[in-house]
Design a protein around this motif. Sequence first.
Motif, short mmCIF file in Angstrom:
data_model
loop_
_atom_site.label_atom_id
_atom_site.label_comp_id
_atom_site.label_asym_id
_atom_site.label_seq_id
_atom_site.Cartn_x
_atom_site.Cartn_y
_atom_site.Cartn_z
N LYS A 132 0.73 -1.23 0.01
CA LYS A 132 -0.13 0.11 -0.09
C LYS A 132 0.93 1.12 0.01
O LYS A 132 0.52 2.05 -0.84
CB LYS A 132 -0.97 -0.02 1.35
CG LYS A 132 -1.79 -1.20 1.40
CD LYS A 132 -2.74 -1.12 2.44
CE LYS A 132 -2.12 -0.86 3.79
NZ LYS A 132 -1.37 -2.24 4.13
N THR A 133 1.85 1.16 0.82
CA THR A 133 2.63 2.33 0.84
C THR A 133 3.50 2.64 -0.02
O THR A 133 3.77 3.85 -0.75
CB THR A 133 3.48 2.54 2.39
OG1 THR A 133 2.54 2.68 3.53
CG2 THR A 133 4.51 3.56 2.29
N THR A 134 4.11 1.30 -0.64
CA THR A 134 4.90 1.37 -1.97
C THR A 134 4.14 2.09 -2.92
O THR A 134 4.66 2.68 -3.80
CB THR A 134 5.27 0.19 -2.27
OG1 THR A 134 6.14 -0.56 -1.17
CG2 THR A 134 6.09 -0.13 -3.38
N LEU A 135 2.88 1.79 -3.14
CA LEU A 135 1.98 2.31 -4.19
C LEU A 135 2.04 3.77 -4.12
O LEU A 135 1.94 4.58 -5.19
CB LEU A 135 0.59 1.62 -4.13
CG LEU A 135 -0.26 2.05 -5.20
CD1 LEU A 135 0.09 1.89 -6.71
CD2 LEU A 135 -1.75 1.42 -4.95
N LEU A 136 1.89 4.27 -3.00
CA LEU A 136 1.72 5.88 -2.85
C LEU A 136 3.14 6.39 -3.32
O LEU A 136 3.17 7.44 -3.84
CB LEU A 136 1.42 6.30 -1.30
CG LEU A 136 0.05 5.91 -0.86
CD1 LEU A 136 -0.22 6.50 0.41
CD2 LEU A 136 -1.01 6.31 -1.64
N LEU A 137 4.13 5.94 -2.97
CA LEU A 137 5.46 6.32 -3.04
C LEU A 137 5.81 6.18 -4.51
O LEU A 137 6.39 7.18 -5.03
CB LEU A 137 6.57 5.66 -2.39
CG LEU A 137 6.47 5.56 -0.89
CD1 LEU A 137 7.46 4.85 -0.22
CD2 LEU A 137 6.70 6.98 -0.23
N LEU A 138 5.22 5.44 -5.18
CA LEU A 138 5.29 5.31 -6.65
C LEU A 138 4.54 6.72 -7.20
O LEU A 138 5.05 7.18 -8.04
CB LEU A 138 4.88 3.96 -7.46
CG LEU A 138 5.73 2.85 -6.99
CD1 LEU A 138 5.12 1.57 -7.23
CD2 LEU A 138 7.00 2.87 -7.92
N CYS A 139 3.59 6.55 -6.72
CA CYS A 139 2.76 7.92 -7.33
C CYS A 139 3.37 9.19 -7.01
O CYS A 139 3.21 10.13 -7.63
CB CYS A 139 1.20 7.92 -6.81
SG CYS A 139 0.24 6.54 -7.34
N ALA A 140 4.07 9.24 -5.77
CA ALA A 140 4.58 10.61 -5.56
C ALA A 140 6.08 10.75 -5.96
O ALA A 140 6.66 11.66 -5.71
CB ALA A 140 4.46 10.68 -4.03
N ALA A 141 6.40 9.69 -6.87
CA ALA A 141 7.67 10.04 -7.55
C ALA A 141 8.85 9.49 -6.59
O ALA A 141 10.03 10.10 -6.98
CB ALA A 141 7.70 11.24 -8.36
N VAL A 142 8.53 8.99 -5.71
CA VAL A 142 9.86 8.59 -4.68
C VAL A 142 10.47 7.24 -5.28
O VAL A 142 11.57 7.16 -5.00
CB VAL A 142 9.08 8.48 -3.32
CG1 VAL A 142 10.49 7.98 -2.36
CG2 VAL A 142 8.67 9.77 -2.73
N LEU A 143 9.52 6.29 -5.79
CA LEU A 143 10.19 5.04 -6.20
C LEU A 143 9.88 5.12 -8.04
O LEU A 143 9.04 5.84 -8.30
CB LEU A 143 9.47 3.86 -5.60
CG LEU A 143 10.03 3.77 -3.96
CD1 LEU A 143 8.93 2.68 -3.72
CD2 LEU A 143 11.21 3.62 -3.71
N LYS A 144 10.69 4.27 -8.40
CA LYS A 144 10.63 4.16 -9.83
C LYS A 144 9.98 2.76 -10.16
O LYS A 144 10.36 1.60 -9.87
CB LYS A 144 11.89 4.17 -10.60
CG LYS A 144 11.94 4.28 -12.22
CD LYS A 144 13.37 4.13 -12.76
CE LYS A 144 13.35 4.06 -14.22
NZ LYS A 144 14.85 3.91 -14.64
N PRO A 145 9.04 2.77 -11.00
CA PRO A 145 8.19 1.50 -11.48
C PRO A 145 9.30 0.55 -12.02
O PRO A 145 10.37 1.15 -12.81
CB PRO A 145 7.18 1.81 -12.29
CG PRO A 145 7.01 3.26 -12.32
CD PRO A 145 8.17 3.75 -11.71
N GLN A 146 9.23 -0.78 -12.02
CA GLN A 146 9.74 -1.69 -12.74
C GLN A 146 9.55 -1.91 -14.28
O GLN A 146 9.96 -2.23 -15.24
CB GLN A 146 10.11 -3.00 -12.00
CG GLN A 146 10.99 -2.87 -10.78
CD GLN A 146 10.83 -3.99 -9.95
OE1 GLN A 146 9.84 -5.04 -10.25
NE2 GLN A 146 11.82 -4.25 -9.04
#
Length: 215
Positions: A44-58
Amino acid sequence: MTTLLEIRDLHFGYGATPSLLQGIDLTVKAGDRLGIIGDNGSGKTTLLLLCAAVLKPQRGTITCLGQSVVAGQFQPAVGVVLQQPADQLIGATVAEDVAFGPENLGCPTSEVQQRVQQALAITRTAHLAGRVPHQLSGGEQRMVAIAGVLAMQPQLILYDEPTAFLDQRSCGTLIEFLRADTTPGIIVSHDPAFLRTVCTQILLLESGHLHPLAL
């Protein structure tokens, strides 16, 4: 309705869980507030971090207002309220903290002051303006953190477990605010009753996929 956030075929994982998110599709439009529920470690939190441009999708794409979300690039249209409010309170006083965002957006001093006053009024924290953020209660810190996000006037707000560490009274204050606020967004929470109260739709994140739940 205007599409604010669009996720298509999103994949992401960490070393021990390489398939944490598997082909996520999600759309947030004007008027939407989506609730996401799921077990600890479900992403859940990972999904938010992806939306917030903190993480990069594979794999897959995320777009915000038609523009690609690129990891590491600031997104003024997206506000994020972290699970631990103290993690985003950095000002010497509440007013300074709320002013930090619009100041860094380059807003003129008069506009910064106007935004601060408006955000504090909306969150009912104006009486805390001169207080030290880290001396506030958990509920007060939560609302001040939200005020700091609102002062940046985002078009979408992501909330990560906003009821965490709040007592019943503080939860009531948060619910009252969310019912009155019309900013679209996504709320991650372990509390289905809370999500039913403040969201337009609830989704279960399980085994890397999103499934709609009845309100």
